[in-house]
Design a protein around this motif. Structure first.
Motif, PDB file in Angstrom:
ATOM      1  N   LYS A   1      41.225  32.342  44.519  1.00 24.28           N
ATOM      2  CA  LYS A   1      42.686  32.432  44.457  1.00 24.28           C
ATOM      3  C   LYS A   1      43.110  33.675  43.675  1.00 24.28           C
ATOM      4  O   LYS A   1      44.047  34.380  44.066  1.00 24.28           O
TER       5      LYS A   1
ATOM      6  N   GLU B   1      42.545  36.668  45.922  1.00 28.88           N
ATOM      7  CA  GLU B   1      43.545  36.655  47.000  1.00 28.88           C
ATOM      8  C   GLU B   1      44.897  37.158  46.500  1.00 28.88           C
ATOM      9  O   GLU B   1      45.523  38.023  47.124  1.00 28.88           O
ATOM     10  N   LEU B   2      45.358  36.640  45.378  1.00 26.46           N
ATOM     11  CA  LEU B   2      46.660  37.041  44.836  1.00 26.46           C
ATOM     12  C   LEU B   2      46.655  38.506  44.404  1.00 26.46           C
ATOM     13  O   LEU B   2      47.613  39.241  44.666  1.00 26.46           O
ATOM     14  N   CYS B   3      45.583  38.945  43.760  1.00 27.97           N
ATOM     15  CA  CYS B   3      45.514  40.345  43.324  1.00 27.97           C
ATOM     16  C   CYS B   3      45.476  41.288  44.523  1.00 27.97           C
ATOM     17  O   CYS B   3      46.088  42.358  44.484  1.00 27.97           O
ATOM     18  N   ARG B   4      44.800  40.911  45.584  1.00 25.60           N
ATOM     19  CA  ARG B   4      44.780  41.745  46.797  1.00 25.60           C
ATOM     20  C   ARG B   4      46.171  41.877  47.405  1.00 25.60           C
ATOM     21  O   ARG B   4      46.472  42.866  48.059  1.00 25.60           O
ATOM     22  N   GLN B   5      47.006  40.875  47.182  1.00 28.48           N
ATOM     23  CA  GLN B   5      48.379  40.903  47.691  1.00 28.48           C
ATOM     24  C   GLN B   5      49.336  41.572  46.700  1.00 28.48           C
ATOM     25  O   GLN B   5      50.541  41.628  46.948  1.00 28.48           O
ATOM     26  N   GLY B   6      48.817  42.055  45.570  1.00 30.50           N
ATOM     27  CA  GLY B   6      49.665  42.662  44.557  1.00 30.50           C
ATOM     28  C   GLY B   6      50.436  41.652  43.725  1.00 30.50           C
ATOM     29  O   GLY B   6      51.405  41.996  43.055  1.00 30.50           O
ATOM     30  N   LYS B   7      49.989  40.409  43.741  1.00 30.75           N
ATOM     31  CA  LYS B   7      50.675  39.328  43.026  1.00 30.75           C
ATOM     32  C   LYS B   7      49.939  38.997  41.726  1.00 30.75           C
ATOM     33  O   LYS B   7      49.642  37.842  41.427  1.00 30.75           O
ATOM     34  N   ASN B   8      49.661  40.035  40.932  1.00 31.65           N
ATOM     35  CA  ASN B   8      48.922  39.855  39.681  1.00 31.65           C
ATOM     36  C   ASN B   8      49.664  38.929  38.720  1.00 31.65           C
ATOM     37  O   ASN B   8      49.050  38.110  38.042  1.00 31.65           O
TER      38      ASN B   8
ATOM     39  N   SER C   1      42.336  48.134  44.872  1.00 33.28           N
ATOM     40  CA  SER C   1      41.468  47.259  45.660  1.00 33.28           C
ATOM     41  C   SER C   1      40.741  46.319  44.712  1.00 33.28           C
ATOM     42  O   SER C   1      40.591  46.592  43.523  1.00 33.28           O
TER      43      SER C   1
END
Length: 123
Positions: free
Chosen positions: A9, A12-19, A69
């Motif tokens: 999770k 996934e969130l970091c890949r979406q820029g949702k740090n 990335s």
């Protein structure tokens, strides 16, 4: 959530820029974050979610991110590592740089309780 579910999770969130969402949903209120070196004007260690949030807010306020990335996760018992690669410009200096770091996360009771960052300190 298991350690691997949390790890997936987070990636996934970091890949979406949702740090920030990753921090707000996956981290313990008592999380400890340890940098390889102290950010300017700060300590190496941030204790508690408010301090970790402030450190992250400072980083994003002082860096323009051109690309990012994420690699991993790689699990090991109650821990996992994730690789982060950034192309950023330091806003105060105008210096553009590539950053490559690895973070080691420790999980307890379904939350991340510790994160430790490893990166080249120019030594």
């Amino acid at each position: 959530m298991t350690t691997m579910e949390i790890a997936r999770k987070l990636v996934e969130l970091c890949r979406q820029g949702k740090n920030a969402e990753a921090r707000d949903t996956l981290f313990s209120p008592d999380v400890v974050s340890v940098e390889a070196g102290a950010p300017p004007g700060q300590q190496r260690e941030a204790k508690g979610i408010a301090a970790v949030k402030a450190k992250g807010d400072w980083w994003f306020a002082n860096h323009e991110v051109h690309s990012a990335s994420v690699t991993g996760p790689w699990p090991h018992d109650d821990r996992f590592v994730v690789g982060f690669q950034f192309d950023v410009t330091n806003k105060p200096s105008g210096q553009r740089m590539k950053m490559d770091e690895v973070a080691l996360y420790t999980v307890s009771n379904g939350k991340i309780v510790r994160e430790e960052f490893f990166y080249d300190m120019g030594m």
